[in-house]
Scaffold this motif. Structure first.
Motif, PDB file in Angstrom:
ATOM      1  N   ALA A   1       0.733  -1.238  -0.029  1.00 23.69           N
ATOM      2  CA  ALA A   1       0.019   0.026   0.039  1.00 23.69           C
ATOM      3  C   ALA A   1       0.853   1.336  -0.029  1.00 23.69           C
ATOM      4  O   ALA A   1       0.631   2.329  -0.537  1.00 23.69           O
ATOM      5  CB  ALA A   1      -1.014   0.002   1.392  1.00 23.69           C
ATOM      6  N   ALA A   2       1.941   1.435   0.646  1.00 27.36           N
ATOM      7  CA  ALA A   2       2.905   2.226   0.878  1.00 27.36           C
ATOM      8  C   ALA A   2       3.511   2.777  -0.581  1.00 27.36           C
ATOM      9  O   ALA A   2       3.437   3.881  -0.872  1.00 27.36           O
ATOM     10  CB  ALA A   2       4.081   2.181   1.788  1.00 27.36           C
ATOM     11  N   ARG A   3       3.945   1.524  -1.115  1.00 28.66           N
ATOM     12  CA  ARG A   3       4.407   2.021  -2.716  1.00 28.66           C
ATOM     13  C   ARG A   3       3.745   2.299  -3.551  1.00 28.66           C
ATOM     14  O   ARG A   3       3.922   3.349  -4.473  1.00 28.66           O
ATOM     15  CB  ARG A   3       4.987   0.512  -3.173  1.00 28.66           C
ATOM     16  CG  ARG A   3       6.360   0.013  -2.235  1.00 28.66           C
ATOM     17  CD  ARG A   3       6.886  -1.246  -3.187  1.00 28.66           C
ATOM     18  NE  ARG A   3       6.239  -2.392  -3.291  1.00 28.66           N
ATOM     19  CZ  ARG A   3       5.852  -3.301  -2.776  1.00 28.66           C
ATOM     20  NH1 ARG A   3       6.282  -3.326  -1.302  1.00 28.66           N
ATOM     21  NH2 ARG A   3       4.937  -4.289  -2.958  1.00 28.66           N
ATOM     22  N   ILE A   4       2.111   1.781  -3.516  1.00 25.84           N
ATOM     23  CA  ILE A   4       1.194   2.397  -4.339  1.00 25.84           C
ATOM     24  C   ILE A   4       0.824   3.816  -4.026  1.00 25.84           C
ATOM     25  O   ILE A   4       0.680   4.600  -5.068  1.00 25.84           O
ATOM     26  CB  ILE A   4      -0.011   1.424  -4.080  1.00 25.84           C
ATOM     27  CG1 ILE A   4       0.215   0.099  -4.946  1.00 25.84           C
ATOM     28  CG2 ILE A   4      -1.369   2.132  -5.092  1.00 25.84           C
ATOM     29  CD1 ILE A   4      -1.141  -1.129  -4.479  1.00 25.84           C
ATOM     30  N   ASP A   5       0.644   4.037  -2.827  1.00 29.46           N
ATOM     31  CA  ASP A   5       0.357   5.462  -2.394  1.00 29.46           C
ATOM     32  C   ASP A   5       1.410   6.401  -2.915  1.00 29.46           C
ATOM     33  O   ASP A   5       1.196   7.489  -3.532  1.00 29.46           O
ATOM     34  CB  ASP A   5       0.282   5.702  -0.842  1.00 29.46           C
ATOM     35  CG  ASP A   5      -1.056   5.309  -0.224  1.00 29.46           C
ATOM     36  OD1 ASP A   5      -2.009   5.479  -0.890  1.00 29.46           O
ATOM     37  OD2 ASP A   5      -0.904   4.972   1.123  1.00 29.46           O
ATOM     38  N   ALA A   6       2.662   6.240  -2.710  1.00 28.82           N
ATOM     39  CA  ALA A   6       3.587   6.797  -3.132  1.00 28.82           C
ATOM     40  C   ALA A   6       3.610   7.036  -4.863  1.00 28.82           C
ATOM     41  O   ALA A   6       3.899   8.132  -5.274  1.00 28.82           O
ATOM     42  CB  ALA A   6       5.238   6.209  -2.624  1.00 28.82           C
ATOM     43  N   SER A   7       3.509   5.983  -5.549  1.00 26.50           N
ATOM     44  CA  SER A   7       3.378   6.121  -6.997  1.00 26.50           C
ATOM     45  C   SER A   7       2.351   6.897  -7.456  1.00 26.50           C
ATOM     46  O   SER A   7       2.221   7.850  -8.330  1.00 26.50           O
ATOM     47  CB  SER A   7       3.522   4.785  -7.485  1.00 26.50           C
ATOM     48  OG  SER A   7       4.460   3.794  -7.271  1.00 26.50           O
ATOM     49  N   LEU A   8       1.114   6.744  -6.728  1.00 26.88           N
ATOM     50  CA  LEU A   8      -0.217   7.370  -7.005  1.00 26.88           C
ATOM     51  C   LEU A   8       0.249   8.886  -6.772  1.00 26.88           C
ATOM     52  O   LEU A   8      -0.358   9.878  -7.560  1.00 26.88           O
ATOM     53  CB  LEU A   8      -1.317   6.847  -6.478  1.00 26.88           C
ATOM     54  CG  LEU A   8      -2.609   7.313  -6.937  1.00 26.88           C
ATOM     55  CD1 LEU A   8      -2.790   7.209  -8.285  1.00 26.88           C
ATOM     56  CD2 LEU A   8      -3.909   6.376  -6.115  1.00 26.88           C
ATOM     57  N   LYS A   9       0.621   9.319  -5.795  1.00 28.42           N
ATOM     58  CA  LYS A   9       0.853  10.751  -5.386  1.00 28.42           C
ATOM     59  C   LYS A   9       1.775  11.230  -6.466  1.00 28.42           C
ATOM     60  O   LYS A   9       1.690  12.298  -6.801  1.00 28.42           O
ATOM     61  CB  LYS A   9       1.614  10.793  -4.021  1.00 28.42           C
ATOM     62  CG  LYS A   9       1.706  12.131  -3.612  1.00 28.42           C
ATOM     63  CD  LYS A   9       2.509  12.256  -2.071  1.00 28.42           C
ATOM     64  CE  LYS A   9       2.710  13.670  -1.865  1.00 28.42           C
ATOM     65  NZ  LYS A   9       3.432  13.892  -0.609  1.00 28.42           N
ATOM     66  N   ALA A  10       2.977  10.552  -6.883  1.00 23.47           N
ATOM     67  CA  ALA A  10       3.803  11.132  -7.832  1.00 23.47           C
ATOM     68  C   ALA A  10       2.930  11.366  -9.289  1.00 23.47           C
ATOM     69  O   ALA A  10       3.221  12.282 -10.111  1.00 23.47           O
ATOM     70  CB  ALA A  10       4.991  10.173  -8.100  1.00 23.47           C
ATOM     71  N   LEU A  11       1.959  10.219  -9.434  1.00 27.95           N
ATOM     72  CA  LEU A  11       1.247  10.578 -10.888  1.00 27.95           C
ATOM     73  C   LEU A  11       0.228  11.761 -10.556  1.00 27.95           C
ATOM     74  O   LEU A  11       0.331  12.452 -11.655  1.00 27.95           O
ATOM     75  CB  LEU A  11       0.545   9.306 -10.979  1.00 27.95           C
ATOM     76  CG  LEU A  11      -0.523   9.097 -12.228  1.00 27.95           C
ATOM     77  CD1 LEU A  11       0.419   9.458 -13.535  1.00 27.95           C
ATOM     78  CD2 LEU A  11      -1.232   7.857 -12.479  1.00 27.95           C
ATOM     79  N   CYS A  12      -0.284  11.824  -9.640  1.00 26.25           N
ATOM     80  CA  CYS A  12      -1.163  12.938  -9.263  1.00 26.25           C
ATOM     81  C   CYS A  12      -0.326  13.992  -9.623  1.00 26.25           C
ATOM     82  O   CYS A  12      -0.912  15.202 -10.191  1.00 26.25           O
ATOM     83  CB  CYS A  12      -1.962  12.794  -7.950  1.00 26.25           C
ATOM     84  SG  CYS A  12      -2.934  11.715  -8.108  1.00 26.25           S
ATOM     85  N   GLU A  13       0.824  14.404  -8.995  1.00 28.11           N
ATOM     86  CA  GLU A  13       1.628  15.514  -8.984  1.00 28.11           C
ATOM     87  C   GLU A  13       2.135  16.120 -10.396  1.00 28.11           C
ATOM     88  O   GLU A  13       2.002  17.128 -11.026  1.00 28.11           O
ATOM     89  CB  GLU A  13       2.877  15.474  -8.033  1.00 28.11           C
ATOM     90  CG  GLU A  13       2.415  15.527  -6.684  1.00 28.11           C
ATOM     91  CD  GLU A  13       3.741  15.228  -5.553  1.00 28.11           C
ATOM     92  OE1 GLU A  13       4.543  14.957  -6.013  1.00 28.11           O
ATOM     93  OE2 GLU A  13       3.233  15.377  -4.642  1.00 28.11           O
ATOM     94  N   ALA A  14       2.227  14.848 -11.074  1.00 29.27           N
ATOM     95  CA  ALA A  14       2.955  14.821 -12.498  1.00 29.27           C
ATOM     96  C   ALA A  14       1.443  15.503 -13.383  1.00 29.27           C
ATOM     97  O   ALA A  14       1.884  16.280 -14.267  1.00 29.27           O
ATOM     98  CB  ALA A  14       3.355  13.572 -12.959  1.00 29.27           C
ATOM     99  N   ALA A  15       0.416  14.945 -13.041  1.00 31.56           N
ATOM    100  CA  ALA A  15      -0.778  15.256 -13.686  1.00 31.56           C
ATOM    101  C   ALA A  15      -1.128  16.782 -13.572  1.00 31.56           C
ATOM    102  O   ALA A  15      -1.456  17.513 -14.693  1.00 31.56           O
ATOM    103  CB  ALA A  15      -1.881  14.194 -13.444  1.00 31.56           C
ATOM    104  N   ASP A  16      -0.974  17.145 -12.436  1.00 32.74           N
ATOM    105  CA  ASP A  16      -1.273  18.536 -12.004  1.00 32.74           C
ATOM    106  C   ASP A  16      -0.247  19.402 -12.742  1.00 32.74           C
ATOM    107  O   ASP A  16      -0.728  20.640 -13.190  1.00 32.74           O
ATOM    108  CB  ASP A  16      -0.934  18.830 -10.721  1.00 32.74           C
ATOM    109  CG  ASP A  16      -2.160  18.209  -9.809  1.00 32.74           C
ATOM    110  OD1 ASP A  16      -3.261  17.820 -10.329  1.00 32.74           O
ATOM    111  OD2 ASP A  16      -2.089  18.257  -8.543  1.00 32.74           O
TER     112      ASP A  16
END
Length: 132
Positions: free
Chosen positions: A99-114
């Protein structure tokens, strides 16, 4: 089968058929993912929510990969939102380390999308896919 889902599946199968006949790979990949998401909607009636949503998460990650390759920052933003909403439904059923790895990757994706940064989004999606 619910009427609206049947209509959606018919539409997406027609799109898939047309793309295959045209031998156009990008629309084929997109249509395949839409058909697969429709299929998951059918599974919701017979399988545990966590199982179906985990599969849906993987499909959205594949969609983000396609949209990243196309450098479609608007679609990447939509994919990131869909991934976040889906993740909210399965996060509690995921082992903590994963879950921690998924959270970190998803956060990075959202930041890149923004930031509308397709390259960073592709990198984050690759990490997310690996974590899934």
């Amino acid at each position: 089968m619910p009427r609206l889902l049947a209509q959606q599946m018919d539409r997406d199968l027609d799109s898939l058929t047309a793309a295959v006949k045209a031998r156009d790979a990008a629309p084929v990949r997109g249509a395949v993912l839409r058909v697969a998401r429709n299929d998951l909607d059918l599974h919701l009636r017979h399988e545990p929510l966590a199982t179906v949503e985990a599969a849906r998460l993987a499909l959205w990650a594949r969609q983000a990969t396609l949209d990243g390759a196309a450098r479609d920052t608007g679609a990447i933003a939509g994919d990131a939102t869909s991934l976040e909403l889906t993740w909210d439904r399965v996060e509690d059923d995921t082992p903590p380390g994963r879950a921690a790895r998924i959270d970190a990757s998803l956060k990075a994706l959202c930041e890149a999308a923004d930031r509308k940064d397709a390259t960073a989004a592709q990198q984050a999606t690759a990490r997310l896919t690996s974590a899934l």
